[in-house]
Design a protein around this motif. Structure first.
Motif, PDB file in Angstrom:
ATOM      1  N   LEU A   1      58.086  74.639  33.863  1.00 45.21           N
ATOM      2  CA  LEU A   1      57.971  75.690  34.870  1.00 45.21           C
ATOM      3  C   LEU A   1      57.309  75.171  36.140  1.00 45.21           C
TER       4      LEU A   1
ATOM      5  N   PRO B   1      56.776  73.660  28.014  1.00 47.20           N
ATOM      6  CA  PRO B   1      57.037  74.846  28.830  1.00 47.20           C
ATOM      7  C   PRO B   1      56.273  74.901  30.156  1.00 47.20           C
ATOM      8  N   ARG B   2      54.952  74.659  30.130  1.00 52.49           N
ATOM      9  CA  ARG B   2      54.189  74.780  31.379  1.00 52.49           C
ATOM     10  C   ARG B   2      54.561  73.686  32.371  1.00 52.49           C
TER      11      ARG B   2
ATOM     12  N   THR C   1      68.336  77.021  38.704  1.00 51.51           N
ATOM     13  CA  THR C   1      68.156  77.722  37.429  1.00 51.51           C
ATOM     14  C   THR C   1      69.225  77.335  36.418  1.00 51.51           C
TER      15      THR C   1
ATOM     16  N   LYS D   1      63.983  74.141  25.707  1.00 54.72           N
ATOM     17  CA  LYS D   1      64.993  73.825  24.692  1.00 54.72           C
ATOM     18  C   LYS D   1      66.310  73.367  25.315  1.00 54.72           C
TER      19      LYS D   1
ATOM     20  N   CYS E   1      62.257  82.533  36.927  1.00 54.32           N
ATOM     21  CA  CYS E   1      61.017  81.903  36.446  1.00 54.32           C
ATOM     22  C   CYS E   1      60.758  82.252  34.980  1.00 54.32           C
ATOM     23  N   ILE E   2      61.015  83.503  34.613  1.00 54.65           N
ATOM     24  CA  ILE E   2      60.816  83.927  33.214  1.00 54.65           C
ATOM     25  C   ILE E   2      61.786  83.186  32.301  1.00 54.65           C
ATOM     26  N   LEU E   3      63.047  83.103  32.695  1.00 51.24           N
ATOM     27  CA  LEU E   3      64.051  82.414  31.874  1.00 51.24           C
ATOM     28  C   LEU E   3      63.732  80.932  31.739  1.00 51.24           C
TER      29      LEU E   3
ATOM     30  N   TYR F   1      60.789  79.487  31.869  1.00 54.62           N
ATOM     31  CA  TYR F   1      59.620  79.305  31.004  1.00 54.62           C
ATOM     32  C   TYR F   1      59.979  79.480  29.527  1.00 54.62           C
ATOM     33  N   ARG F   2      60.863  80.447  29.233  1.00 56.48           N
ATOM     34  CA  ARG F   2      61.175  80.749  27.835  1.00 56.48           C
ATOM     35  C   ARG F   2      62.230  79.826  27.239  1.00 56.48           C
ATOM     36  N   PHE F   3      63.248  79.463  28.035  1.00 55.32           N
ATOM     37  CA  PHE F   3      64.380  78.759  27.445  1.00 55.32           C
ATOM     38  C   PHE F   3      64.544  77.307  27.887  1.00 55.32           C
TER      39      PHE F   3
ATOM     40  N   LEU G   1      68.736  75.553  32.812  1.00 53.19           N
ATOM     41  CA  LEU G   1      69.110  76.275  31.591  1.00 53.19           C
ATOM     42  C   LEU G   1      70.304  75.653  30.881  1.00 53.19           C
TER      43      LEU G   1
END
Length: 524
Positions: A390, A386-387, A450, A518, A509-511, A513-515, A454
Motif C-alpha cells: 500500500l 500489505p503495508r 490499480t 496476493k 486503496c482498500i482493494l 491493501y486487501r488483495f 491487482l
C-alpha cells in the motif's frame, strides 16, 4: 474436393490456435479459474464452448468489423459535413478508404502464424493453400461490404445499383493490387509485405486520408460519375487479376523467406524492446536521493527513467498548447462561429473522457515499473507485505498523477480560454471544467495502477499473461468511447466526475491493501 480439404485443414489449424488462446485466457480470469478443471485442454465441454466463441469471432470478423467500419469511418464522418449532400460525402470517403485498403489490407501478403504453420511446418501445397484462403477472405469481405453497403447506403439515399457496386469495387481493387504485387515479384524478386508498407506506403496513406476527410471540409467531393467509372474499371480489372493469381506458381518461393523472417522477428522483438527500454534509462552515476525506504527507491527510479516517463507527456503538452493557441487565434479572428462553439463546450464535456483516456500514460508507466523494477523485486517476500504494498502504491500513484497532470492542466486551461473567448459562461463553470479535466486524469492514473497491482499481467519475460487485464482494458476503452455520444451540462457532469474520482481512489486503496499482497506477483 482437394480445395475443400485444404480449406477444412486451414480452418481447423486456425481454429485450434484460437481455441487454445481462448482456453488460456479463461484460465487467467480469477473468478473463473477455480471453476475450471486442472486438465483444461482435455475438457470436451470447454472445448465446445471455446469452439462456439471461435465461431462467433469468425462471424464478428465478417459482420461486426464491417459494421463498425461503415459506422465510424464513413457514416458518422460523412454526416458531419452539413453543407454537403450526405450520399456524396459517403461515396467520397468510401472511395479513398478503399484505395488505402487495397494495398494495406491485401490478405494475401499478410504473413501470419497460420500460414507459417501450414506452408512451412506442415508442408501443405502453397499455391492451393494460398488461393483457397485468399478466396475465403475475399468472400467474407464481399459479404460484409454487400450487407452494410446496402444498409448504410440505402439509409443515406444511394441507389441500389450504387450500393451493389460498392463490394464489386472493393474486391476488384484488392484483386488488381494483389496481381500487380505478384508481377512485381516476378520482375524484381521483391515480395510485398503489407505489415511493412515503408515510407511510400505510409505517405500515400496519409495523402488518401487527407483526401478522404479533408477535401469535403473544403467543399469538394468526388463526382458520382467518377466513382461509378472507377468501380466498373475495378470490376473489369479484377477478371484478368483472378487469372493471374491462378497461374502464378511461385507462392512457396515467395512466402518462405517472408514467413521465416516474420517468425524470427517475432522472437527478436522482445529483446529489441528490452534493449530500447535499457537505452532510455539514464546511466548517470551521479543520480542520488537523500530520502529513505520506498521514497528512496521511487525517487531513484523516476530520475533514472526521465526519458520514458516524462518525455512523451512534455511533447504532448507542447502540442496541446500550440493547438489551443491556434484555435484561440481562429476564434478571435473569425468570431461568427463563436456562439456555436461556446454551446458545444458547455455540453460536450463527456467527450473529453475519451480524450483524457487517449493522452493518459498509465499503461506505459506500469510497464516501465515492471520491466525495470518490479520484475526483480517481486522475488522478495518483504516486497509483497500489505503495508509495504500500500505504501509503494501510494508513492507511485503520486508520481503517475504528477506525470499525467501536465497535459491535463494544459487541456483544462486551454478549454477555459476557448470558452472565455467564444462568449464566456458562469464563473463557476470555469472552475468545474478545469477540475473535472484534472479529475479524469487522476482517475485514469489510479485506474491503470490499480489494475496493474491487482492483476499484474506480466511474466518474468515481460509477456502479458492475464486475460482479465486485457478484458478490463477493452471495457475501459468501450466505456470511454461511449462517452463520445453523451451530452451533459458542465456543472452536472463535472461534479459527477469529481465525486466518482474521489470514490474510486478510496476504493482502490482498500482493494490494494486487501488483495494486492496476493495478486501482485510474477506470473508463470
Amino acid at each position: 474436393m482437394n480445395r475443400l480439404n485444404t480449406l477444412k485443414i486451414s480452418f481447423l489449424l486456425k481454429n485450434t490456435y484460437r481455441v487454445n488462446s481462448i482456453l488460456f485466457s479463461l484460465k487467467q480470469i480469477p473468478l473463473v479459474r477455480k471453476a475450471l478443471p486442472d486438465r483444461l485442454y482435455q475438457s470436451a465441454g470447454l472445448k465446445i464452448l471455446a469452439n462456439v466463441l471461435s465461431g462467433l469471432w469468425e462471424a464478428a470478423t465478417v459482420f461486426l468489423g464491417k459494421f463498425l467500419y461503415f459506422l465510424l469511418m464513413i457514416a458518422i464522418p460523412g454526416s458531419l459535413y452539413e453543407t454537403l449532400p450526405y450520399e456524396g460525402a459517403f461515396l467520397h470517403i468510401l472511395f479513398f478508404l478503399t484505395v488505402i485498403g487495397s494495398y494495406a489490407n491485401t490478405y494475401m501478403f499478410n504473413p501470419t502464424k497460420d500460414k507459417y504453420y501450414a506452408m512451412i511446418l506442415m508442408r501443405m501445397d502453397a499455391k492451393r493453400y494460398t488461393l483457397v484462403n485468399y478466396a475465403y477472405a475475399i468472400v467474407k469481405t464481399a459479404v460484409g461490404f454487400l450487407v452494410f453497403g446496402l444498409y448504410f447506403g440505402l439509409r443515406g439515399g444511394l441507389s441500389v445499383r450504387t450500393c451493389l457496386l460498392i463490394p464489386c469495387m472493393v474486391i476488384g481493387m484488392k484483386l488488381t493490387v494483389s496481381a500487380v504485387s505478384l508481377l512485381i515479384y516476378e520482375k524484381t524478386g521483391i515480395a510485398v509485405n503489407e505489415n511493412k508498407l515503408g515510407k511510400l506506403g505510409f505517405s500515400l496513406m496519409f495523402v488518401f486520408l487527407a483526401a478522404a476527410y479533408g477535401l469535403p471540409a473544403l467543399g469538394w467531393l468526388l463526382p458520382d460519375p467518377v466513382f461509378t467509372a472507377v468501380g466498373i474499371f475495378s470490376v473489369l480489372g479484377g477478371i484478368p487479376a483472378v487469372i493471374r493469381l491462378c497461374r502464378f506458381d511461385r507462392y512457396r518461393e515467395m512466402y518462405q523467406p517472408m514467413l521465416a523472417k516474420t517468425m524470427s522477428q517475432m522472437d527478436e522483438i522482445k529483446h529489441i524492446s528490452a534493449d530500447m527500454s535499457a537505452r532510455m534509462i539514464s546511466e548517470d552515476r551521479e543520480i542520488f536521493s537523500r530520502k529513505k525506504g520506498f521514497e528512496y527507491l521511487n525517487e531513484l527510479f523516476v530520475r533514472r527513467h526521465q526519458k520514458i516517463l516524462w518525455r512523451s507527456v512534455r511533447r504532448l503538452s507542447v502540442v496541446c498548447l500550440v493547438l489551443f493557441a491556434v484555435l484561440t487565434g481562429i476564434f478571435l479572428l473569425y468570431p461568427e462561429d463563436n456562439a456555436q462553439m461556446n454551446q458545444m463546450l458547455l455540453e460536450f464535456l463527456p467527450y473529453f473522457v475519451f480524450i483524457m483516456y487517449s493522452v493518459n500514460r498509465g499503461t506505459g508507466f506500469t510497464k516501465a515499473l515492471f520491466m525495470n523494477c518490479d520484475r526483480s523485486l517481486l522475488t522478495y517476500s518483504f516486497y509483497k507485505q500489505p503495508r509495504f504494498v500500500l505504501k509503494l502504491f501510494q508513492i507511485r500513484l503520486r508520481e503517475i498523477v504528477k506525470i499525467n497532470l501536465l497535459p491535463a492542466a494544459v487541456i483544462g486551461t486551454g478549454l477555459n480560454v476557448i470558452l472565455y473567448v467564444t462568449g464566456g459562461t458562469d464563473p463557476l463553470n470555469y472552475g468545474i471544467l478545469f477540475v473535472s479535466i484534472v479529475s479524469m486524469s487522476i482517475f485514469f492514473s489510479v485506474h491503470y495502477l490499480t489494475i496493474y497491482y491487482l492483476l499484474q499481467p506480466y511474466n518474468a519475460g515481460t509477456e502479458m499473461k492475464s486475460g482479465t487485464y486485457g478484458i478490463i482494458l477493452g471495457l475501459t476503452y468501450l466505456v470511454c468511447f461511449a462517452m463520445l455520444y453523451l451530452r451533459m451540462p458542465i456543472m452536472m457532469f463535472g461534479l459527477m466526475c469529481i465525486a466518482f474520482c474521489l470514490l474510486y481512489s478510496a476504493a482502490a486503496c482498500i482493494l490494494i491493501y486487501r488483495f494486492a499482497p496476493k495478486t501482485f506477483r510474477l506470473r508463470m
